[in-house]
Design a protein around this motif. Structure first.
Motif, mmCIF file in Angstrom:
data_model
loop_
_atom_site.group_PDB
_atom_site.id
_atom_site.type_symbol
_atom_site.label_atom_id
_atom_site.label_comp_id
_atom_site.label_asym_id
_atom_site.label_seq_id
_atom_site.Cartn_x
_atom_site.Cartn_y
_atom_site.Cartn_z
ATOM 1 N N LEU A 32 0.736 -0.969 -0.099
ATOM 2 C CA LEU A 32 -0.034 -0.012 -0.085
ATOM 3 C C LEU A 32 0.897 1.195 -0.054
ATOM 4 N N VAL A 33 0.338 2.082 -0.776
ATOM 5 C CA VAL A 33 1.333 3.513 -1.081
ATOM 6 C C VAL A 33 0.524 4.525 -0.849
ATOM 7 N N PRO A 34 0.719 5.203 0.180
ATOM 8 C CA PRO A 34 0.021 6.584 0.360
ATOM 9 C C PRO A 34 0.070 7.696 -0.904
ATOM 10 N N LEU A 35 -0.725 8.187 -1.619
ATOM 11 C CA LEU A 35 -0.511 9.145 -2.807
ATOM 12 C C LEU A 35 0.325 10.290 -2.217
ATOM 13 N N GLY A 36 0.199 10.744 -1.083
ATOM 14 C CA GLY A 36 1.000 11.913 -0.836
ATOM 15 C C GLY A 36 2.319 11.808 -0.854
ATOM 16 N N GLY A 37 2.805 10.642 -0.718
ATOM 17 C CA GLY A 37 4.258 10.513 -0.663
ATOM 18 C C GLY A 37 4.991 9.994 -1.950
ATOM 19 N N VAL A 38 4.088 9.967 -3.198
ATOM 20 C CA VAL A 38 4.590 9.698 -4.414
ATOM 21 C C VAL A 38 5.140 10.982 -5.198
ATOM 22 N N VAL A 39 6.293 10.648 -5.741
ATOM 23 C CA VAL A 39 7.104 11.934 -6.398
ATOM 24 C C VAL A 39 6.817 11.758 -7.936
ATOM 25 N N ALA A 40 7.001 10.367 -8.281
ATOM 26 C CA ALA A 40 6.761 10.257 -9.684
ATOM 27 C C ALA A 40 6.290 8.823 -9.947
ATOM 28 N N ARG B 103 -13.800 6.108 -2.119
ATOM 29 C CA ARG B 103 -14.130 6.788 -0.862
ATOM 30 C C ARG B 103 -13.346 6.111 0.000
ATOM 31 N N MET B 104 -12.660 4.937 -0.174
ATOM 32 C CA MET B 104 -11.724 4.206 1.099
ATOM 33 C C MET B 104 -10.544 4.926 1.123
ATOM 34 N N THR B 105 -10.160 5.469 2.351
ATOM 35 C CA THR B 105 -9.110 5.911 2.811
ATOM 36 C C THR B 105 -8.140 4.877 3.244
ATOM 37 N N LEU B 106 -6.603 5.606 3.319
ATOM 38 C CA LEU B 106 -5.462 4.499 3.945
ATOM 39 C C LEU B 106 -5.998 4.210 5.262
ATOM 40 N N GLY B 107 -6.564 4.871 5.855
ATOM 41 C CA GLY B 107 -7.015 4.367 7.517
ATOM 42 C C GLY B 107 -8.269 3.422 7.391
ATOM 43 N N PHE C 108 0.182 8.541 10.071
ATOM 44 C CA PHE C 108 0.023 8.090 8.855
ATOM 45 C C PHE C 108 0.694 9.108 8.006
ATOM 46 N N ALA C 109 1.116 10.043 8.295
ATOM 47 C CA ALA C 109 2.091 11.209 7.685
ATOM 48 C C ALA C 109 3.389 10.710 7.549
ATOM 49 N N ALA C 110 3.739 9.644 8.402
ATOM 50 C CA ALA C 110 5.230 9.255 8.160
ATOM 51 C C ALA C 110 5.338 7.976 7.604
ATOM 52 N N ILE C 111 4.188 7.274 6.959
ATOM 53 C CA ILE C 111 4.144 6.150 6.350
ATOM 54 C C ILE C 111 4.553 6.228 4.736
ATOM 55 N N GLY C 112 5.647 5.622 4.358
ATOM 56 C CA GLY C 112 5.972 5.761 2.889
ATOM 57 C C GLY C 112 5.273 4.388 2.219
#
Length: 198
Positions: free
Chosen positions: A88-96, A120-124, A183-187
């Protein structure tokens, strides 16, 4: 005779102008559609249609796999050669995101409107489902640290992780420590067992 050719010529010019105007309108409509296209929508168009993408994260990590799911703020990749589950990859941490040109073009095409629960399903939400299923995970943090174990809880913006060897079941005597991970620290989160994502 000359008049017939004259009118045929005028008719041809008028058809060409109308065709050019219609092409310009189609081009402008396509530009407008593309301006509203989100990354999530493009990734959803690649799910189960693309063999592999390479996802570059903000900490320099590069993950490669086939897109198998997309949620509101995350994507799931499945590596072809890896046993176990998805990453699982949070989209906020994607660079390219790297992909073959054909897949790049495919992702920009208009998609069938399949807006549903996954949108509508969030990472949480997904992490809480994994807590319920007691799936062992490895959590890669944006600073480069990794933690392996089983999630005990997933809150609104963090998770509780019981650290233990991945081959061992989560038992009190096997737990070597606990971590609260925002969650903000999860890559990325790698599922260490196969499981169907919600």
């Amino acid at each position: 005779m000359r008049w017939e050719r004259f009118f045929d010529d005028l008719e041809g010019q008028l058809d060409a102008e109308w065709e050019a105007e219609r092409a310009a309108l189609d081009t402008e409509a396509e530009r407008l559609r593309l301006s509203r296209l989100t990354l999530r929508e493009r990734l959803a168009g690649l799910v189960r249609a693309c063999e592999a993408v390479s996802v570059e994260l903000s900490d320099g990590t590069v993950l490669t796999g086939a897109p198998v799911g997309v949620g509101a703020d995350w994507m799931a990749l499945e590596a072809a050669l890896r046993r176990g589950g998805a990453v699982l990859v949070p989209l906020g941490g994607v660079v390219a995101i790297g992909m073959p040109h054909a897949d790049l073009l495919r992702s920009a095409r208009p998609a069938a409107s399949g807006a549903g629960l996954s949108e509508r399903m969030t990472l949480g939400f997904v992490l809480r489902d994994l807590v319920r299923k007691r799936i062992p995970v490895t959590v890669g943090c944006t600073g480069g640290r990794t933690f392996a174990g089983t999630m005990d809880r997933a809150g609104a913006d963090h998770l509780d992780l019981a650290l233990h060897e991945l081959g061992a079941p989560r038992r009190r005597e096997a737990v070597t420590g606990h971590r609260v991970v925002p969650f903000a620290a999860i890559g990325w989160v790698r599922l260490e067992a196969p499981v169907a994502l919600p």
